[in-house]
Design an enzyme around this catalytic site. Structure first.
Site, PDB file in Angstrom:
ATOM      1  CB  ILE A 110       0.177 -10.889 -51.144  1.00 45.14           C
ATOM      2  CG1 ILE A 110      -0.340 -10.277 -52.419  1.00 45.14           C
ATOM      3  CG2 ILE A 110      -0.938 -11.162 -50.155  1.00 45.14           C
ATOM      4  CD1 ILE A 110      -1.234 -11.208 -53.222  1.00 45.14           C
ATOM      5  CD  GLN A 112      -0.615 -22.612 -39.842  1.00 41.21           C
ATOM      6  OE1 GLN A 112      -0.679 -23.214 -38.768  1.00 41.21           O
ATOM      7  NE2 GLN A 112      -0.064 -23.132 -40.916  1.00 41.21           N
ATOM      8  CG  HIS A 114       3.657 -19.490 -43.604  1.00 41.93           C
ATOM      9  ND1 HIS A 114       2.499 -20.240 -43.546  1.00 41.93           N
ATOM     10  CD2 HIS A 114       3.357 -18.291 -43.068  1.00 41.93           C
ATOM     11  CE1 HIS A 114       1.538 -19.524 -43.000  1.00 41.93           C
ATOM     12  NE2 HIS A 114       2.038 -18.324 -42.679  1.00 41.93           N
ATOM     13  CG  PHE A 115      10.013 -20.018 -40.303  1.00 43.82           C
ATOM     14  CD1 PHE A 115      10.129 -19.701 -38.958  1.00 43.82           C
ATOM     15  CD2 PHE A 115      10.217 -21.329 -40.695  1.00 43.82           C
ATOM     16  CE1 PHE A 115      10.424 -20.682 -38.020  1.00 43.82           C
ATOM     17  CE2 PHE A 115      10.509 -22.314 -39.763  1.00 43.82           C
ATOM     18  CZ  PHE A 115      10.622 -21.995 -38.419  1.00 43.82           C
ATOM     19  CG  HIS A 116       5.241 -14.508 -41.124  1.00 41.37           C
ATOM     20  ND1 HIS A 116       4.399 -13.775 -41.917  1.00 41.37           N
ATOM     21  CD2 HIS A 116       4.500 -15.545 -40.658  1.00 41.37           C
ATOM     22  CE1 HIS A 116       3.188 -14.339 -41.927  1.00 41.37           C
ATOM     23  NE2 HIS A 116       3.231 -15.411 -41.165  1.00 41.37           N
TER      24      HIS A 116
HETATM   25  P1  5GP Z   1      -0.278 -16.608 -41.479  1.00 41.44           P
HETATM   26  O1  5GP Z   1      -1.297 -15.672 -40.925  1.00 41.44           O
HETATM   27  O2  5GP Z   1      -0.900 -17.894 -41.985  1.00 41.44           O
HETATM   28  O3  5GP Z   1       0.889 -16.841 -40.579  1.00 41.44           O
HETATM   29  O4  5GP Z   1       0.348 -15.857 -42.700  1.00 41.44           O
HETATM   30  C1  5GP Z   1      -0.098 -15.997 -44.010  1.00 41.44           C
HETATM   31  C2  5GP Z   1       0.518 -14.869 -44.793  1.00 41.44           C
HETATM   32  O5  5GP Z   1       0.394 -15.193 -46.158  1.00 41.44           O
HETATM   33  C3  5GP Z   1      -0.158 -13.521 -44.563  1.00 41.44           C
HETATM   34  O6  5GP Z   1       0.801 -12.591 -44.084  1.00 41.44           O
HETATM   35  C4  5GP Z   1      -0.700 -13.166 -45.946  1.00 41.44           C
HETATM   36  O7  5GP Z   1      -0.577 -11.793 -46.227  1.00 41.44           O
HETATM   37  C5  5GP Z   1       0.128 -14.026 -46.870  1.00 41.44           C
HETATM   38  N1  5GP Z   1      -0.571 -14.437 -48.075  1.00 41.44           N
HETATM   39  C6  5GP Z   1      -1.828 -14.952 -48.145  1.00 41.44           C
HETATM   40  N2  5GP Z   1      -2.125 -15.245 -49.422  1.00 41.44           N
HETATM   41  C7  5GP Z   1      -1.031 -14.922 -50.158  1.00 41.44           C
HETATM   42  C8  5GP Z   1      -0.742 -15.002 -51.560  1.00 41.44           C
HETATM   43  O8  5GP Z   1      -1.543 -15.431 -52.385  1.00 41.44           O
HETATM   44  N3  5GP Z   1       0.485 -14.573 -51.959  1.00 41.44           N
HETATM   45  C9  5GP Z   1       1.404 -14.096 -51.070  1.00 41.44           C
HETATM   46  N4  5GP Z   1       2.579 -13.696 -51.574  1.00 41.44           N
HETATM   47  N5  5GP Z   1       1.160 -14.000 -49.750  1.00 41.44           N
HETATM   48  C10 5GP Z   1      -0.045 -14.411 -49.309  1.00 41.44           C
END
Ligand code: 5GP
Ligand code: ZN
Length: 135
Positions: free
Chosen positions: A31, A93, A99-101
């Site tokens: 998002i 995180q 999750h993988f990006h």
């Molecule tokens: P992290 O920082 O945990 O590795 O990455 C989480 C990712 O999830 C972030 O890049 C953030 O933008 C994305 N994200 C958080 N909430 C949502 C959501 O409700 N929908 C989507 N599509 N992405 C989300």
């Protein structure tokens, strides 16, 4: 897990731009993308971290990551793609569902990679020995 945002996306309780779905995995656009095409790949089972995930789930997830590389490459025409996983809040995180990006990269996009500092052979040996002793 009831109040996990990614579990809610799996259950279609909140919307997401899903790009791929199969029995065990889901891939959808971030998002808040670092670049266009930034995609998140998750297991449909809730695991917080990589070490909590089952080996079968990891295989499923990485297969989905691999499946998406070529289509993302063709769709966005990046110069390269980073695959990343932030394991635990201390590593950045934010969403506690592993999750993988998949992040397409573009020339001059300004997203710098980690910059390493040279380590001595003794330090490398010490650290490697410590990790190996705990395997
Ligand atoms: P992290 O920082 O945990 O590795 O990455 C989480 C990712 O999830 C972030 O890049 C953030 O933008 C994305 N994200 C958080 N909430 C949502 C959501 O409700 N929908 C989507 N599509 N992405 C989300
Ligand atoms: Zn979850």
């Amino acid at each position: 897990m009831t109040d996990c945002i990614f579990c809610k996306i799996i259950k279609k309780e909140i919307p997401a731009s899903v790009v791929y779905e199969d029995k065990n995995t889901l891939a959808f656009l971030d998002i808040n993308p670092v670049n266009p095409g930034h995609t998140l790949v998750i297991s449909k089972k809730h695991f917080e971290t990589l070490e909590e995930a089952t080996e079968d789930s990891l295989v499923d997830i990485i297969k989905t990551v691999k499946k998406l590389i070529k289509p993302i490459d063709k769709a966005l025409n990046p110069v390269g793609i980073n695959i990343a996983l932030s394991n635990k809040p201390g590593a950045g995180q934010v969403v506690p569902h592993m999750h993988f990006h998949i992040m397409p990269r573009f020339k001059g996009d300004g997203h710098e990679l980690f910059e390493g500092k040279k380590a001595s052979p003794e330090t490398l040996k010490q650290v490697a020995d410590k990790i190996k002793s705990l395997l």
